[in-house]
Structures are given as C-alpha cells and as structure tokens.
Design a protein around this motif. Structure first.
Motif, mmCIF file in Angstrom:
data_model
loop_
_atom_site.group_PDB
_atom_site.id
_atom_site.type_symbol
_atom_site.label_atom_id
_atom_site.label_comp_id
_atom_site.label_asym_id
_atom_site.label_seq_id
_atom_site.Cartn_x
_atom_site.Cartn_y
_atom_site.Cartn_z
ATOM 1 N N SER A 61 -1.686 6.210 -12.499
ATOM 2 C CA SER A 61 -0.970 4.958 -12.262
ATOM 3 C C SER A 61 -0.083 4.569 -13.441
ATOM 4 N N ILE A 83 7.288 4.140 -7.232
ATOM 5 C CA ILE A 83 6.068 4.190 -6.406
ATOM 6 C C ILE A 83 4.909 3.562 -7.173
ATOM 7 N N GLU A 86 5.245 -0.172 -7.050
ATOM 8 C CA GLU A 86 4.947 -0.686 -5.713
ATOM 9 C C GLU A 86 3.445 -0.644 -5.433
ATOM 10 N N CYS A 87 2.811 0.484 -5.720
ATOM 11 C CA CYS A 87 1.399 0.654 -5.377
ATOM 12 C C CYS A 87 0.454 -0.121 -6.291
ATOM 13 N N ARG A 88 0.949 -0.625 -7.408
ATOM 14 C CA ARG A 88 0.124 -1.459 -8.288
ATOM 15 C C ARG A 88 -0.109 -2.849 -7.698
ATOM 16 N N TYR A 93 -1.619 -3.287 -1.479
ATOM 17 C CA TYR A 93 -2.171 -1.933 -1.378
ATOM 18 C C TYR A 93 -3.497 -1.876 -2.132
ATOM 19 N N PHE A 96 -4.781 2.325 -4.549
ATOM 20 C CA PHE A 96 -3.601 2.842 -5.227
ATOM 21 C C PHE A 96 -3.307 4.289 -4.822
ATOM 22 N N CYS A 99 -1.878 4.758 -1.286
ATOM 23 C CA CYS A 99 -0.494 4.293 -1.276
ATOM 24 C C CYS A 99 0.419 5.318 -1.933
ATOM 25 N N ALA A 100 0.046 5.766 -3.116
ATOM 26 C CA ALA A 100 0.887 6.705 -3.871
ATOM 27 C C ALA A 100 1.043 8.029 -3.145
#
Length: 149
Positions: A61, A83, A86-88, A93, A96, A99-100
């Motif tokens: 992350s 990404i 966004e995924c944080r 989400y 993580f 999502c990633a």
C-alpha cells in the motif's frame, strides 16, 4: 563571585567530571587511550545474539517514487500510485488488496524498454529490467517489487 572563586569552581567541576568519566572505564582498559582503548573495550564487549532475522516485507500500500523507475514503467507506476490512493479509502474499500488487485488490471501495461535510449550507466539495469519484466508482469501488483528483487 570573584574571579578566583569562579576558576576554583570550574576546576572542581572539571575534576569531578574527569573522575566520573574514569569510573566508567573498565578496569582492564585503565591507562589505555585512542585505538588501544577502543580495541580493549571492543574485546570486552560480548556480541549480542540474534535469534532470527526476518526479511523486510514491502508494504504493497506504499506509494512509489516514479521518477526512479525506468521510463518504460513510468505510466504504470503513476497508475499504480493512483490505485493506492483510491484503495486507501477504507470507508469505500474495506479490503485494500481486493480493491488493488481489481483495479491494477485496468492501466496500460509496461512494454519492453528501448535500452539504446538509456544513459550508458543505466544500460545494464535496463537490460536486466527487460530480462525479468515479462516474468514480473504476471503479478502486476507486485511488478515493481519483483523487478527490485
């Protein structure tokens, strides 16, 4: 306070300081200075034992510095950082990695780098990147970690 009293106080302080310093000296090293003192203290100091060494695992992350990657990887690096951002968003989400892994399939993948356009000092690094790039691209989320290994 007179000048003599001040000098006497300073001398007394200095002698107390010197005495305090000397009490920290191991008796075996008394009278030694510089390199001999250093070696004496090192010889008396037992090494600390390490039970097990754990490798450092890169946190997926974390953002990457895209100015440090090969030019052929810059676009993919920037997309990967987007990404990560966004995924944080934990409220949106909760997982993580899920999502990633879903979003990393969207950006355009890196291509083989043209190493003839790379400065001579970086050509070997570029050739190694191209050698392992297809293998590393099998897991796009770990692509940069794989290249670094």
């Amino acid at each position: 306070m007179s000048r003599r009293a001040l000098i006497a106080a300073l001398l007394l302080f200095a002698s107390d300081f010197a005495h305090a310093q000397s009490t920290l000296m191991p008796p075996e090293c008394a009278g030694k200075t510089s390199a001999q003192l250093d070696q004496c203290v090192r010889d008396l100091t037992r090494p600390t034992a390490i039970d097990q060494i754990e490798p450092v695992v890169q946190d997926s992350s974390q953002m990457l510095n895209c100015t440090m990657v090969n030019r052929a990887d810059e676009g993919f690096c920037i997309a990967r950082n987007e990404i990560v951002l966004e995924c944080r968003k934990a409220g949106k989400y909760p997982d993580f990695n899920a999502c990633a892994n879903r979003l990393v399939e969207r950006p355009q993948r890196p291509v083989t780098a043209d190493c003839s356009r790379v400065v001579s000092a970086k050509r070997n690094e570029c050739a190694l990147r191209n050698k392992f790039f297809a293998e590393c691209l099998r897991d796009p989320w770990r692509y940069f970690t794989c290249l670094g290994e």
